[in-house]
Design an enzyme around this catalytic site. Structure first.
Site, mmCIF file in Angstrom:
data_model
loop_
_atom_site.group_PDB
_atom_site.id
_atom_site.type_symbol
_atom_site.label_atom_id
_atom_site.label_comp_id
_atom_site.label_asym_id
_atom_site.label_seq_id
_atom_site.Cartn_x
_atom_site.Cartn_y
_atom_site.Cartn_z
ATOM 1 N N HIS A 30 0.834 -1.204 0.000
ATOM 2 C CA HIS A 30 0.000 0.000 0.000
ATOM 3 C C HIS A 30 0.870 1.255 0.000
ATOM 4 C CE1 HIS A 30 -2.695 2.918 2.258
ATOM 5 N NE2 HIS A 30 -3.432 2.595 1.208
ATOM 6 N N ASP A 59 -1.135 5.579 -6.117
ATOM 7 C CA ASP A 59 -2.267 6.500 -6.238
ATOM 8 C C ASP A 59 -1.866 7.522 -7.293
ATOM 9 O OD1 ASP A 59 -4.098 5.596 -4.104
ATOM 10 O OD2 ASP A 59 -2.477 6.173 -2.755
ATOM 11 N N HIS A 72 -0.814 10.346 -3.151
ATOM 12 C CA HIS A 72 -2.094 9.931 -2.555
ATOM 13 C C HIS A 72 -3.088 11.069 -2.497
ATOM 14 C CE1 HIS A 72 -5.016 9.380 0.689
ATOM 15 N NE2 HIS A 72 -5.078 8.157 0.218
#
Ligand code: G3P
Ligand code: CA
Length: 303
Positions: A30, A59, A72
């Site tokens: 992540h 992201d 992000h």
């Protein structure tokens, strides 16, 4: 003969739909190995690979000059020194329902963003890390792991005449990654919270699996709610509490051939389990999810 024909037919259908299932319980890093290195830097991505990630997440945001970058937040101030370098470029923005002062990434060119330090906020030993472009992330990861890009806050771009989904499609084409078998060493799965964006990706036949992220269970409390997304997306990325509260969600998704990849598993908050390895193990092996997003790739349960 018949068996070969069936396999060929399955491959053709997968190619048409972009469907691809995980071949094993799968580790998605992540934002990279973001417990140990600043999120969405090449340092975090490289560490994730060293820690055995099957996929590394990006992201995505879009710069003023239309370049996909790995970030992000829609804005730059949390993870870079933009406030110090560009104090006059702040504006008032409403992002994900909250109105605040922000240095929106889409208001900066790539050249400007490349002047920023994206590492010091995390630890001064990472000073000088840059915000990577998506192409730089692909170059660092390809052949070593899959990529799992998220089209982040697509609603911002819809109001700015930025064709986010087409930019992602072009980037996959440019990198030879469009289509389920484009580069077997670098599988691609896209993700988004944006339901219109997910539908648009299906509409342009993006050719790789798309995971719909779910921040709440609204609309997904029944098997029919889950089933309604079949043929549009190939899986779901629910907040992990959705699965914990309703384990049937996994059964319903799997009944439709849809994968389940909950987020986010962190050693700093193992959700009431003894540690994050035990937590991930419960989700993967008791609740039956296919994959997990974790900040701690080194803690992934390996049998
Ligand atoms: O993409 C899965 C998970 O990353 C969603 O949450 O906010 O970390 O992008 P967020
Ligand atoms: Ca994400």
């Amino acid at each position: 003969m018949l068996r070969s024909a069936v396999i060929l037919l399955a491959l053709v259908i997968m190619t048409m739909t972009g469907e691809a299932q995980y071949s094993k319980k799968t580790l998605v890093a992540h934002r990279g190995a973001s417990a140990y290195a600043p999120e969405h830097t090449l340092a975090a991505y490289r560490l994730a690979i060293a820690q055995g990630a099957d996929f590394v997440e990006q992201d995505l945001a879009v710069t003023k000059d239309g370049v996909l970058i790995c970030l992000h937040d829609a804005s730059l101030e949390r993870t870079t020194n933009v406030e110090a370098l560009f104090p006059g470029r702040v504006s008032t923005q409403t992002i994900e329902g909250r109105t605040r002062k922000a240095w929106l990434a889409n208001d900066f060119t790539l050249a400007e963003i490349k002047t920023l330090d994206a590492g010091s906020w995390f630890d001064k030993k990472f000073a000088g890390e840059k915000v990577p472009t998506f192409d730089e992330a692909v170059a660092a990861i390809r052949g070593k792991a899959g990529i799992f890009p998220e089209l982040k806050t697509p609603e911002i771009y819809a109001g700015r005449d930025v064709q986010f989904e087409e930019l992602v499609a072009a980037a996959l084409d440019r990198n030879g990654l469009r289509g389920p078998k484009a580069d077997p060493a670098t599988p691609v799965i896209l993700q988004t919270f944006g339901q219109p964006s997910a539908r648009k990706l299906a509409g342009i036949r993006i050719g790789v699996p798309v995971v719909l992220l779910l921040g709440s269970a609204a609309g997904f409390e029944t098997a029919d709610g889950v089933k309604s997304w079949k043929g549009i997306v190939q899986g779901f990325g629910p907040a992990k509490q959705i699965v914990l509260k309703n384990p049937d969600f996994v059964t319903w998704a799997h009944a439709e051939g849809l994968t389940v990849t909950p987020y986010t598993f962190r050693a700093s908050d193992p959700g009431g389990f003894t540690d994050v390895t035990a937590e991930m193990s419960h989700y993967l092996h008791t609740l039956g999810v296919d994959a997990v997003f974790t900040d701690n790739p080194d803690k992934f349960p390996r049998k």
